[in-house]
Design an enzyme around this catalytic site. Structure first.
Site, mmCIF file in Angstrom:
data_model
loop_
_atom_site.group_PDB
_atom_site.id
_atom_site.type_symbol
_atom_site.label_atom_id
_atom_site.label_comp_id
_atom_site.label_asym_id
_atom_site.label_seq_id
_atom_site.Cartn_x
_atom_site.Cartn_y
_atom_site.Cartn_z
ATOM 1 N N ARG A 170 -0.004 14.759 13.174
ATOM 2 C CA ARG A 170 0.715 14.303 11.976
ATOM 3 C C ARG A 170 1.162 15.536 11.177
ATOM 4 O O ARG A 170 0.649 15.818 10.090
ATOM 5 C CB ARG A 170 -0.169 13.369 11.137
ATOM 6 C CG ARG A 170 -0.544 12.096 11.876
ATOM 7 C CD ARG A 170 -1.247 11.079 11.002
ATOM 8 N NE ARG A 170 -0.338 10.374 10.120
ATOM 9 C CZ ARG A 170 -0.672 9.299 9.409
ATOM 10 N NH1 ARG A 170 -1.913 8.813 9.485
ATOM 11 N NH2 ARG A 170 0.194 8.690 8.627
ATOM 12 N N CYS A 185 -5.227 7.706 9.058
ATOM 13 C CA CYS A 185 -5.557 7.225 10.410
ATOM 14 C C CYS A 185 -5.246 8.291 11.449
ATOM 15 O O CYS A 185 -4.264 9.020 11.329
ATOM 16 C CB CYS A 185 -4.744 5.966 10.721
ATOM 17 S SG CYS A 185 -5.162 4.571 9.683
ATOM 18 N N LYS A 223 0.837 -1.209 0.000
ATOM 19 C CA LYS A 223 0.000 0.000 0.000
ATOM 20 C C LYS A 223 0.867 1.253 0.000
ATOM 21 O O LYS A 223 0.688 2.157 -0.815
ATOM 22 C CB LYS A 223 -0.904 0.010 1.246
ATOM 23 C CG LYS A 223 -1.546 1.365 1.514
ATOM 24 C CD LYS A 223 -2.363 1.375 2.785
ATOM 25 C CE LYS A 223 -1.683 1.931 3.996
ATOM 26 N NZ LYS A 223 -1.759 3.352 4.268
ATOM 27 N N ASN A 224 1.806 1.326 0.935
ATOM 28 C CA ASN A 224 2.532 2.587 1.109
ATOM 29 C C ASN A 224 3.536 2.870 -0.003
ATOM 30 O O ASN A 224 4.003 3.996 -0.132
ATOM 31 C CB ASN A 224 3.185 2.650 2.499
ATOM 32 C CG ASN A 224 2.118 2.848 3.581
ATOM 33 O OD1 ASN A 224 0.999 3.256 3.280
ATOM 34 N ND2 ASN A 224 2.462 2.544 4.824
ATOM 35 N N ASP A 236 3.597 0.091 12.259
ATOM 36 C CA ASP A 236 2.387 -0.421 11.607
ATOM 37 C C ASP A 236 2.128 -1.892 11.919
ATOM 38 O O ASP A 236 1.119 -2.456 11.474
ATOM 39 C CB ASP A 236 2.473 -0.212 10.085
ATOM 40 C CG ASP A 236 2.409 1.269 9.718
ATOM 41 O OD1 ASP A 236 2.028 2.079 10.590
ATOM 42 O OD2 ASP A 236 2.744 1.621 8.573
ATOM 43 N N ARG A 240 -9.042 0.206 3.443
ATOM 44 C CA ARG A 240 -8.112 1.190 2.891
ATOM 45 C C ARG A 240 -6.753 0.559 2.597
ATOM 46 O O ARG A 240 -6.027 1.035 1.733
ATOM 47 C CB ARG A 240 -7.914 2.352 3.877
ATOM 48 C CG ARG A 240 -9.091 3.319 3.935
ATOM 49 C CD ARG A 240 -8.737 4.580 4.714
ATOM 50 N NE ARG A 240 -7.334 4.869 4.555
ATOM 51 C CZ ARG A 240 -6.475 5.069 5.560
ATOM 52 N NH1 ARG A 240 -6.890 5.058 6.798
ATOM 53 N NH2 ARG A 240 -5.200 5.292 5.321
HETATM 54 N N1 EPU Z 1 6.773 14.029 11.500
HETATM 55 C C1 EPU Z 1 7.038 15.346 11.800
HETATM 56 N N2 EPU Z 1 7.073 16.250 10.773
HETATM 57 C C2 EPU Z 1 6.874 15.895 9.481
HETATM 58 C C3 EPU Z 1 6.594 14.541 9.181
HETATM 59 C C4 EPU Z 1 6.556 13.631 10.218
HETATM 60 O O1 EPU Z 1 7.236 15.708 12.961
HETATM 61 O O2 EPU Z 1 6.920 16.764 8.600
HETATM 62 C C5 EPU Z 1 6.747 13.042 12.593
HETATM 63 C C6 EPU Z 1 5.381 12.389 12.765
HETATM 64 O O3 EPU Z 1 4.549 13.141 13.617
HETATM 65 C C7 EPU Z 1 5.744 11.035 13.328
HETATM 66 C C8 EPU Z 1 7.085 10.721 12.682
HETATM 67 O O4 EPU Z 1 7.607 11.976 12.220
HETATM 68 O O5 EPU Z 1 5.933 11.134 14.707
HETATM 69 C C9 EPU Z 1 7.031 9.768 11.517
HETATM 70 O O6 EPU Z 1 6.079 10.206 10.568
HETATM 71 P P1 EPU Z 1 6.188 9.825 9.013
HETATM 72 O O7 EPU Z 1 6.259 11.088 8.248
HETATM 73 O O8 EPU Z 1 7.259 8.822 8.844
HETATM 74 O O9 EPU Z 1 4.783 9.156 8.774
HETATM 75 P P2 EPU Z 1 3.826 9.316 7.536
HETATM 76 O O10 EPU Z 1 4.610 9.546 6.297
HETATM 77 O O11 EPU Z 1 2.728 10.249 7.848
HETATM 78 C C10 EPU Z 1 3.942 6.785 6.901
HETATM 79 C C11 EPU Z 1 2.945 5.692 6.663
HETATM 80 C C12 EPU Z 1 2.314 5.274 7.985
HETATM 81 C C13 EPU Z 1 3.411 4.811 8.945
HETATM 82 C C14 EPU Z 1 4.486 5.898 9.086
HETATM 83 C C15 EPU Z 1 5.672 5.453 9.911
HETATM 84 C C16 EPU Z 1 2.168 6.203 4.454
HETATM 85 C C17 EPU Z 1 1.085 6.698 3.585
HETATM 86 N N3 EPU Z 1 1.925 6.190 5.759
HETATM 87 O O12 EPU Z 1 3.209 7.853 7.475
HETATM 88 O O13 EPU Z 1 1.499 4.167 7.673
HETATM 89 O O14 EPU Z 1 2.870 4.543 10.213
HETATM 90 O O15 EPU Z 1 4.956 6.294 7.783
HETATM 91 O O16 EPU Z 1 6.248 4.321 9.360
HETATM 92 O O17 EPU Z 1 3.213 5.795 3.979
HETATM 93 C C18 EPU Z 1 -0.337 2.736 7.844
HETATM 94 O O18 EPU Z 1 -0.009 2.278 6.741
HETATM 95 O O19 EPU Z 1 -1.212 2.204 8.574
HETATM 96 C C19 EPU Z 1 0.305 3.955 8.324
HETATM 97 C C20 EPU Z 1 -0.185 4.702 9.287
#
Ligand code: EPU
Length: 453
Positions: free
Chosen positions: A156, A151, A56-57, A340, A432
């Site tokens: 975020r 989610c 998915k990701n 995850d 999803r």
């Molecule tokens: N963060 C910041 N600033 C930013 C971006 C992130 O402070 O600009 C913080 C977040 O608050 C969090 C950490 O950094 O504490 C990691 O966030 P990340 O950006 O890695 O997460 P994401 O890109 O929003 C993706 C996956 C999530 C998965 C996380 C961590 C996708 C679409 N989503 O989210 O997947 O939990 O990486 O591995 O790729 C899921 O698939 O169920 C899911 C939630």
């Protein structure tokens, strides 16, 4: 008498009005608003074979990444999940032409993109809509994208995405539920991420592919889907090095190729979900079309729990013939234990022998599922980012709610191993990210059905 008649007439009018309003709302939303639940009869020992879909990701990043191409490309091994459908839907709104060749393969023609604006009604349905920013900014130097959804796992922020775009020379504005990024010229530069972020790493990489000169991003995330997005872009003519290490270097190119084919990497989290389902149910499951190397942090924990693993080239057999033992887990960016898979491992620990501790280091609110598991007889005390699991002998079926995508998958496992009937609500979260999840569990022996209320 006249007053009574007038009252009756008013009552009829009011009832008719209520009916019309209800009907209008029903007609408006009936396509989207399905009241479905999963009904699971425990208690089952899972056994047999399951095949994993594309990640998915990775898919939800590669689909917007096709916007960088002024041409046609074919994507294979794409999971058939609602986040993919909505990504495709948005690209079609922007002018892309998508032709499905089979259930998991489509061709996407991005030669006639006529808009760089994606409104919030669609972007708010999933998290990965933020990748439209990097992709549109890169090719068209302008993007106007509604706030992303996804989610509810706590705050975020996307400050690191924005920092990267700005360092590349874009002006970014966040207002009225949308993010606007524009630039006359994107210039390669050095970017250090303050937080290891999957989303920021991919988004900045997208923005830098067509920029002038070289961009270096340090302290990046290293998840398999990041490597996959880089591989896709390189297949299409980008010049990206170091994906999967702490530093990614992108030499900007003028244009990507106008034709190509790419197959999405297998889903690491779906693989882990079935590995943990095998352990929780003391079953014996062989998982096909996966990459065992991506599962190292989980595999070592599964062995520590007293279960067994046999790895093959692209499959893993997991079997467990006794009650799993307690383990402690700390979630971390890859190659650490994936957040995850935290709810799914939580189900195993809820019935493990002894007391386990999970420390969640990525998300603030990823323990919501523990309240649901406690309704099933678990004994979990979650405070902030730590949860203590006092292993119980068994879970019992109950009505429970999928609080998010991975929580939903975890509660399916809980329902499978519990005694009695579990009714799982809010399953649109699960759809999803998991394709045909109940069919896959059914094939392994679970008694699970989807019921439309
Ligand atoms: N963060 C910041 N600033 C930013 C971006 C992130 O402070 O600009 C913080 C977040 O608050 C969090 C950490 O950094 O504490 C990691 O966030 P990340 O950006 O890695 O997460 P994401 O890109 O929003 C993706 C996956 C999530 C998965 C996380 C961590 C996708 C679409 N989503 O989210 O997947 O939990 O990486 O591995 O790729 C899921 O698939 O169920 C899911 C939630």
């Amino acid at each position: 008498m006249a007053a009574l008649c007038a009252f009756k007439k008013h009552l009829v009018n009011i009832l008719f009005l209520c009916y019309s309003v209800f009907d209008l709302i029903y007609v408006q939303f009936k396509g989207e608003f399905k009241l479905e639940k999963l009904v699971i009869e425990g208690k089952t020992r899972l056994s047999g074979d399951v095949t994993i879909n594309g990640a998915k990701n990775a898919a939800v990043a590669i689909i917007p990444a096709t916007l960088l191409i002024d041409g046609i490309c074919t994507l294979d091994n794409v999971p058939n999940i609602s986040d993919v459908k909505i990504s495709c839907d948005i690209l079609e709104d922007l002018g892309a032409k998508i032709t499905w060749n089979s259930e998991h393969c489509f061709t996407i023609d991005t030669r006639n993109i006529h808009s760089t604006s994606a409104p919030i009604d669609k972007t708010s349905k999933f998290r990965a809509s933020y990748y439209l920013l990097g992709a549109l900014l890169s090719r068209f130097k302008h993007a106007e994208v509604g706030s992303p959804g996804g989610c509810k796992l706590g705050a975020r922020p996307i400050d690191q995405h924005i920092k990267g775009f700005e360092l590349l020379g874009a002006k970014v504005k966040v207002a009225q539920g949308k993010i606007t990024a524009s630039s006359k010229h994107l210039q390669g530069t050095s970017i250090y991420l303050d937080t290891v972020s999957v989303g920021a790493t991919i988004n900045i990489m997208l923005a830098a592919v067509l920029a002038d000169g070289t961009t270096t991003i340090e302290n990046v995330a290293k998840e398999p889907h990041i490597v996959d997005v880089a591989n896709f872009l390189n297949t299409m003519g980008a010049d990206i090095h170091g994906a999967g290490t702490d530093t990614i270097k992108i030499n900007g190119v003028r244009k990507l190729k106008s034709e190509g084919t790419y197959s999405v990497v297998p889903d690491q989290i779906e693989t882990g979900t079935f590995m943990l389902a095998a352990v929780a149910s003391q079953g014996d499951v062989t998982i096909h079309n996966c990459i065992p190397e991506h599962m190292a942090s989980l595999s070592s924990k599964i062995v520590e729990m007293g279960a067994n693993i046999e790895e093959f080239d692209d499959s893993i057999r997991v079997w467990c013939d006794k009650r799993p033992s307690k383990v402690n887990i700390k979630t971390l960016p890859y190659p650490g234990f994936p957040t995850d898979l935290q709810p799914q491992v939580g189900v195993v620990l809820s019935i493990a022998d002894g007391t386990s501790i999970i420390n969640e280091s990525i998300w603030e609110s990823r323990f919501q599922y523990t309240g649901e598991l406690n309704k099933m007889g678990a004994n979990i005390n979650a405070q902030g980012k730590t949860a203590i699991f006092e292993g119980v002998e068994k879970l019992s079926g109950a009505p429970v709610y999928a609080t998010d995508l991975r929580a939903g998958a975890a509660l399916i496992i809980a329902g499978v191993i519990a005694e009695g009937t579990t009714e799982l609500y809010n399953i649109e979260h699960i759809d999803r990210g998991y394709e045909s999840i109940e069919e896959k569990f059914r094939k392994l022996g679970a008694n699970i059905k989807r019921v439309n209320e």
